[in-house]
Design a protein around this motif. Structure first.
Motif, PDB file in Angstrom:
ATOM      1  N   PHE A  25       0.807  -1.223   0.000  1.00 35.27           N
ATOM      2  CA  PHE A  25       0.000   0.000   0.000  1.00 35.27           C
ATOM      3  C   PHE A  25       0.838   1.269   0.000  1.00 35.27           C
ATOM      4  O   PHE A  25       0.292   2.369  -0.087  1.00 35.27           O
ATOM      5  CB  PHE A  25      -0.951  -0.007   1.203  1.00 35.27           C
ATOM      6  CG  PHE A  25      -2.036  -1.046   1.106  1.00 35.27           C
ATOM      7  CD1 PHE A  25      -3.206  -0.793   0.417  1.00 35.27           C
ATOM      8  CD2 PHE A  25      -1.859  -2.298   1.676  1.00 35.27           C
ATOM      9  CE1 PHE A  25      -4.191  -1.751   0.312  1.00 35.27           C
ATOM     10  CE2 PHE A  25      -2.843  -3.266   1.579  1.00 35.27           C
ATOM     11  CZ  PHE A  25      -4.012  -2.996   0.886  1.00 35.27           C
ATOM     12  N   LEU A  28       0.379   4.769  -2.356  1.00 39.07           N
ATOM     13  CA  LEU A  28      -0.988   5.054  -2.802  1.00 39.07           C
ATOM     14  C   LEU A  28      -1.468   6.354  -2.160  1.00 39.07           C
ATOM     15  O   LEU A  28      -1.300   6.571  -0.965  1.00 39.07           O
ATOM     16  CB  LEU A  28      -1.935   3.913  -2.412  1.00 39.07           C
ATOM     17  CG  LEU A  28      -1.692   2.550  -3.071  1.00 39.07           C
ATOM     18  CD1 LEU A  28      -2.725   1.551  -2.588  1.00 39.07           C
ATOM     19  CD2 LEU A  28      -1.717   2.652  -4.586  1.00 39.07           C
ATOM     20  N   HIS A 116      -5.946  -3.737  -3.202  1.00 39.98           N
ATOM     21  CA  HIS A 116      -6.282  -2.315  -3.318  1.00 39.98           C
ATOM     22  C   HIS A 116      -7.777  -2.151  -3.601  1.00 39.98           C
ATOM     23  O   HIS A 116      -8.457  -1.331  -2.965  1.00 39.98           O
ATOM     24  CB  HIS A 116      -5.480  -1.669  -4.451  1.00 39.98           C
ATOM     25  CG  HIS A 116      -4.004  -1.694  -4.237  1.00 39.98           C
ATOM     26  ND1 HIS A 116      -3.101  -1.365  -5.234  1.00 39.98           N
ATOM     27  CD2 HIS A 116      -3.260  -1.993  -3.144  1.00 39.98           C
ATOM     28  CE1 HIS A 116      -1.872  -1.474  -4.760  1.00 39.98           C
ATOM     29  NE2 HIS A 116      -1.947  -1.861  -3.503  1.00 39.98           N
TER      30      HIS A 116
END
Length: 206
Positions: A25, A28, A116
């Motif tokens: 992650f 992002l 995601h």
């Protein structure tokens, strides 16, 4: 469009797994990992301070396991969306987790893009289930109610019989009795004998 990134908490008892998930992650702009926890008890404490929008939750952990933590989170902080992320996809694991209102069930070999997408859709209250789990659910659809034998055991529990007496009366082993009860707990979404009896009575099963 959200003004702030989604707040994500990762719950897994393996530090290496948590590090790997956090890395998935990184970078992002719309998802931020705000907390990590190694067991269910730590997850509940972290949820109070970190206030995540979404939780990635493993199932098998020491102390308070994933299902126990999910049940508590759903009761105390129902606005938090929970996605199960595990290596386990047995009928019992799937049914117990889904019984407590998770919005996603993914396996740990899921591509990062799926993770995601799962977090983003979970934040909107929409489910995302791994294809293999979806196929399993089609098979579970006819198995969500306790079997006749499991209900027979539960009726004896309701009558006050212990495992030894149930085994004697049904001509089965105590281990088999315990197995039947474990399956009943999973199917009814409970974790003890009393709750199983009450739930089964409310649903008209016994």
């Amino acid at each position: 469009m959200r003004e702030h990134p989604l707040r994500l908490m990762i719950v897994d008892d393996h530090p290496v797994v948590r590090d790997g998930l956090r890395g998935m992650f990184d970078g992002l702009s719309d998802i931020e990992v705000v907390a990590e926890a190694g067991d269910g008890h730590a997850a509940l404490a972290m949820a109070e301070s970190a206030r995540p929008d979404v939780v990635l939750m493993d199932l098998r952990m020491p102390g308070l396991d994933g299902v126990g933590a999910i049940r508590r989170l759903r009761a105390d902080r129902p606005e938090i969306r929970v996605i199960v992320l595990t290596t386990y996809d047995s009928d019992e694991d799937v049914s117990r987790a889904l019984a407590h209102g998770v919005v996603g069930y993914l396996l740990k070999d899921a591509p990062r893009e799926d993770l995601h997408r799962a977090v983003r859709t979970a934040a909107q209250g929409r489910p995302m289930i791994a294809p293999s789990i979806t196929s399993k659910l089609l098979g579970l659809r006819e198995q969500v109610e306790p079997s006749p034998r499991e209900l027979e055991v539960l009726r004896l529990v309701a009558a006050g019989a212990g495992n030894k007496e149930i085994a004697r009366r049904l001509l089965i082993s105590e281990t088999t009795v315990k197995t039947h009860l474990r399956h009943v707990f999973g199917k009814l979404g409970v974790d003890n004998r009393a709750a199983a009896v009450v739930t089964a009575m409310k649903r008209g099963l016994i």
